[in-house]
Design an enzyme around this catalytic site. Sequence first.
Site, PDB file in Angstrom:
ATOM      1  N   GLY A 105       0.374  -1.402  -0.228  1.00  0.00           N
ATOM      2  CA  GLY A 105      -0.394   0.006  -0.012  1.00  0.00           C
ATOM      3  C   GLY A 105       1.132   1.458   0.126  1.00  0.00           C
ATOM      4  O   GLY A 105       2.344   1.156   0.220  1.00  0.00           O
ATOM      5  N   GLY A 107       1.940   3.406   1.374  1.00  0.00           N
ATOM      6  CA  GLY A 107       3.059   3.151   3.140  1.00  0.00           C
ATOM      7  C   GLY A 107       3.637   5.671   3.303  1.00  0.00           C
ATOM      8  O   GLY A 107       3.114   5.643   4.316  1.00  0.00           O
ATOM      9  N   ASP A 139       8.196   5.129   8.668  1.00  0.00           N
ATOM     10  CA  ASP A 139       7.796   6.727   8.836  1.00  0.00           C
ATOM     11  C   ASP A 139       6.849   7.370   7.932  1.00  0.00           C
ATOM     12  O   ASP A 139       6.822   8.682   8.301  1.00  0.00           O
ATOM     13  CB  ASP A 139       8.998   7.207   9.820  1.00  0.00           C
ATOM     14  CG  ASP A 139       9.893   7.902   8.592  1.00  0.00           C
ATOM     15  OD1 ASP A 139       9.542   7.566   7.020  1.00  0.00           O
ATOM     16  OD2 ASP A 139      10.864   7.842   8.863  1.00  0.00           O
ATOM     17  N   GLY A 140       6.678   7.165   6.441  1.00  0.00           N
ATOM     18  CA  GLY A 140       5.859   7.645   5.874  1.00  0.00           C
ATOM     19  C   GLY A 140       5.963   8.925   5.616  1.00  0.00           C
ATOM     20  O   GLY A 140       5.572  10.327   4.330  1.00  0.00           O
ATOM     21  N   ARG A 197       3.849  14.423  -7.124  1.00  0.00           N
ATOM     22  CA  ARG A 197       3.705  13.853  -8.195  1.00  0.00           C
ATOM     23  C   ARG A 197       2.710  13.877  -8.875  1.00  0.00           C
ATOM     24  O   ARG A 197       1.338  13.805  -8.209  1.00  0.00           O
ATOM     25  CB  ARG A 197       4.676  12.845  -8.243  1.00  0.00           C
ATOM     26  CG  ARG A 197       4.106  11.789  -7.074  1.00  0.00           C
ATOM     27  CD  ARG A 197       4.743  10.307  -7.388  1.00  0.00           C
ATOM     28  NE  ARG A 197       4.140   9.496  -6.109  1.00  0.00           N
ATOM     29  CZ  ARG A 197       4.658   8.159  -6.277  1.00  0.00           C
ATOM     30  NH1 ARG A 197       6.157   8.112  -6.961  1.00  0.00           N
ATOM     31  NH2 ARG A 197       4.237   7.115  -6.285  1.00  0.00           N
ATOM     32  N   ARG A 204      -1.722   0.208  -9.716  1.00  0.00           N
ATOM     33  CA  ARG A 204      -0.550  -0.955  -9.768  1.00  0.00           C
ATOM     34  C   ARG A 204      -0.651  -2.292  -9.916  1.00  0.00           C
ATOM     35  O   ARG A 204      -1.446  -2.380  -9.863  1.00  0.00           O
ATOM     36  CB  ARG A 204       0.806  -0.393  -8.535  1.00  0.00           C
ATOM     37  CG  ARG A 204       0.967   0.837  -8.263  1.00  0.00           C
ATOM     38  CD  ARG A 204       1.219   1.336  -6.470  1.00  0.00           C
ATOM     39  NE  ARG A 204       1.622   2.264  -6.569  1.00  0.00           N
ATOM     40  CZ  ARG A 204       2.423   3.104  -6.429  1.00  0.00           C
ATOM     41  NH1 ARG A 204       4.051   2.284  -6.494  1.00  0.00           N
ATOM     42  NH2 ARG A 204       3.135   4.355  -6.337  1.00  0.00           N
ATOM     43  N   ASP A 277       4.316  -3.939  -7.383  1.00  0.00           N
ATOM     44  CA  ASP A 277       3.849  -2.880  -5.932  1.00  0.00           C
ATOM     45  C   ASP A 277       4.717  -1.632  -7.126  1.00  0.00           C
ATOM     46  O   ASP A 277       4.343  -0.349  -7.257  1.00  0.00           O
ATOM     47  CB  ASP A 277       4.370  -2.714  -5.386  1.00  0.00           C
ATOM     48  CG  ASP A 277       5.103  -3.312  -4.551  1.00  0.00           C
ATOM     49  OD1 ASP A 277       6.358  -3.798  -5.210  1.00  0.00           O
ATOM     50  OD2 ASP A 277       6.069  -2.774  -3.710  1.00  0.00           O
ATOM     51  N   ASP A 287       7.699   5.863  -9.493  1.00  0.00           N
ATOM     52  CA  ASP A 287       8.752   4.713  -8.131  1.00  0.00           C
ATOM     53  C   ASP A 287       9.859   5.218  -8.354  1.00  0.00           C
ATOM     54  O   ASP A 287      10.502   3.958  -8.489  1.00  0.00           O
ATOM     55  CB  ASP A 287       7.733   3.656  -6.780  1.00  0.00           C
ATOM     56  CG  ASP A 287       6.987   4.079  -6.746  1.00  0.00           C
ATOM     57  OD1 ASP A 287       5.953   4.834  -6.463  1.00  0.00           O
ATOM     58  OD2 ASP A 287       6.473   3.155  -6.273  1.00  0.00           O
TER      59      ASP A 287
HETATM   60  P1  AMP Z   1       9.177   1.116  -2.584  1.00  0.00           P
HETATM   61  O1  AMP Z   1       9.833   0.113  -2.752  1.00  0.00           O
HETATM   62  O2  AMP Z   1      10.132   2.572  -2.466  1.00  0.00           O
HETATM   63  O3  AMP Z   1       8.329   1.279  -3.870  1.00  0.00           O
HETATM   64  O4  AMP Z   1       8.230   0.410  -0.851  1.00  0.00           O
HETATM   65  C1  AMP Z   1       7.868  -0.497  -1.423  1.00  0.00           C
HETATM   66  C2  AMP Z   1       7.151  -0.843  -0.116  1.00  0.00           C
HETATM   67  O5  AMP Z   1       7.309   0.013   1.178  1.00  0.00           O
HETATM   68  C3  AMP Z   1       5.270   0.730  -0.094  1.00  0.00           C
HETATM   69  O6  AMP Z   1       4.309   0.095   0.354  1.00  0.00           O
HETATM   70  C4  AMP Z   1       5.580   2.007   0.186  1.00  0.00           C
HETATM   71  O7  AMP Z   1       5.063   2.324   0.260  1.00  0.00           O
HETATM   72  C5  AMP Z   1       6.381   1.416   1.766  1.00  0.00           C
HETATM   73  N1  AMP Z   1       7.682   2.039   1.714  1.00  0.00           N
HETATM   74  C6  AMP Z   1       8.805   2.668   1.419  1.00  0.00           C
HETATM   75  N2  AMP Z   1       9.264   4.059   2.110  1.00  0.00           N
HETATM   76  C7  AMP Z   1       8.706   4.264   2.899  1.00  0.00           C
HETATM   77  C8  AMP Z   1       8.783   5.749   4.420  1.00  0.00           C
HETATM   78  N3  AMP Z   1       9.188   6.034   4.145  1.00  0.00           N
HETATM   79  N4  AMP Z   1       7.067   4.840   5.467  1.00  0.00           N
HETATM   80  C9  AMP Z   1       6.304   4.341   4.803  1.00  0.00           C
HETATM   81  N5  AMP Z   1       6.369   3.419   3.578  1.00  0.00           N
HETATM   82  C10 AMP Z   1       7.047   3.329   2.919  1.00  0.00           C
HETATM   83 MG    MG Z   2       7.012   1.495  -4.733  1.00  0.00          MG
END
Ligand code: AMP
Ligand code: MG
Length: 528
Positions: A105, A107, A139-140, A197, A204, A277, A287
């Site tokens: 999701g 995040g 941490d989002g 963005r 996805r 994803d 991403d």
């Molecule tokens: P990514 O590999 O950056 O596409 O991230 C994979 C998953 O981790 C996705 O669900 C993102 O929303 C979550 N995510 C990555 N970085 C963070 C963050 N700093 N805080 C919360 N969720 C994250």
């Molecule tokens: Mg991602």
Amino acid sequence: MKVLSHFKPNFQHFIQELPADKEQENKRRQVFEACFSFVQPKKTTSPSLISFMPQVASLLGISEEEMCSDSMRDILTGNMVLEQSQPYSMCYGGHQFGNWAGQLGDGRAINLFDLQHENKQWTLQLKGAGETPYSRGADGLAVLRSSIREYLCSEAMYHLGVPTTRALSLSLTGDQVIRDMLYDGNPALEKGAIVCRVAPSFLRFGNFEIFAARKDYVQLKKLLDYTIRHHFPTLEQAGLEGESLYLSFFKAVCQRTLDMIVHWQRVGFVHGVMNTDNMSILGLTIDYGPYGWLEDYNIDWTPNTTDAGNKRYRFGYQPSIALWNLVRLANAIYPLFNSADGLEVVLSTFQDQYKGRYYNMMFEKIGLIDTREDIDIIVKLEKYLMAHETDMTIFFRQLAQIKKNMKPQECFDIVRFAFYEASLLSEATKSAWLSWFEKYVSALAKESSSDTQRAKSMNRVNPKYVLRNYMNQLAIDKADQGDYSLIKAFEKMLQNPYEEQDEFQQWYAKRPDWARHKVGCSMLSCSS
Ligand code: AMP
Ligand code: MG
């Protein structure tokens, strides 16, 4: 000034037509039977706009004056929520590095609202605006370095002609974020940032996979019907329905994905984290994490240190991974089919189609009409580019200067600038190149187009300027000191990547030696 006077809540079809998470509390959890959760962005300490892309603003019908207003700054950092808008994060799952990872999701992404302008609909999404129910252990938030990388690269890709999500703005939150950049036990404080963005949709493959994994075929069907209705409307307009409509949808996703990958291979882009994803249902590059650009042409290269062991997402493997991901998508929507035959047929043609498109593209890069007679020229070219460290962008760009009447040595001298440590080129490799040029020039001689015409069309597919890894890092290092001049310079330069731009000639250069093994240049992690 009333900001975004053309915002109308009735445009928000994603949240109006799809099931919402019934729980309102913003706490981390599994979210069932819902495509999204309503969530409010986090307020930040002292938000400030670093930069914005005027072209993207005008796409959205937002004036420059509006972009520079305090209200817009607050909207683009999550500090002000437009009246009647309902920000939300999407629920999706995904296969990460080959394994099913369950619910992931948004995040750290929050969709603010949709805007309609000139008959197009766009979703504005903040990346790094705080926790959501999908934040899991993180941490989002997002840091400045990764936000600069996303901001610059999405626009660089757009202007290169690669399908991509767009970037409207880059802002600082004024808050600090803690990151262990290399996962080596050295956490440090970094500046928090937010990119806004923009895309017609951020759906996805994983949005479909999550419902299939939970055997929630009711929501799966709702989501699929919605996606076709709003994002593939021509399929319904063609009178298709039921299984044949779904199959045409899948075919269209395969085509768009294939198209995107051919472009990546053309410009030397390595995504770095092709998890399902991170695969857009619209075939957009999405991403921007630990991505990188091929400097020396090396099909085994990946910028992502997290993937250094298996190199699953290396440059030369991207087409196969795209297919692997499409198989996951096919599996996800299969429960809505009576038979898998149609899906299997579509998938079985992917590789051949890719090969056809790839060779087409490679012939375009070297300025020959693709008759397939000269396929050996491409095969040998790929081999020799790997034989000695050779800058991909410079090599192909220089090639346009070759003329039909040139001797192999003259041709060699034209591309010589692309070789790293040209003085160390072995005799064997040099003579291989000389015989390659002999064949290449004789193939050129058979073409009817003039040298000038050919150079012109080659220069339309072989960029002069790409966002080299070290350039990104230079822009980041300066920005960390509060100097955004390089960000601005690259914004400008990358808007015309195929044009000669005298003022930017210094960036038509091989990677400097200091950048060879520097963190952020050749090595990146997912920690952003
Ligand atoms: P990514 O590999 O950056 O596409 O991230 C994979 C998953 O981790 C996705 O669900 C993102 O929303 C979550 N995510 C990555 N970085 C963070 C963050 N700093 N805080 C919360 N969720 C994250
Ligand atoms: Mg991602």
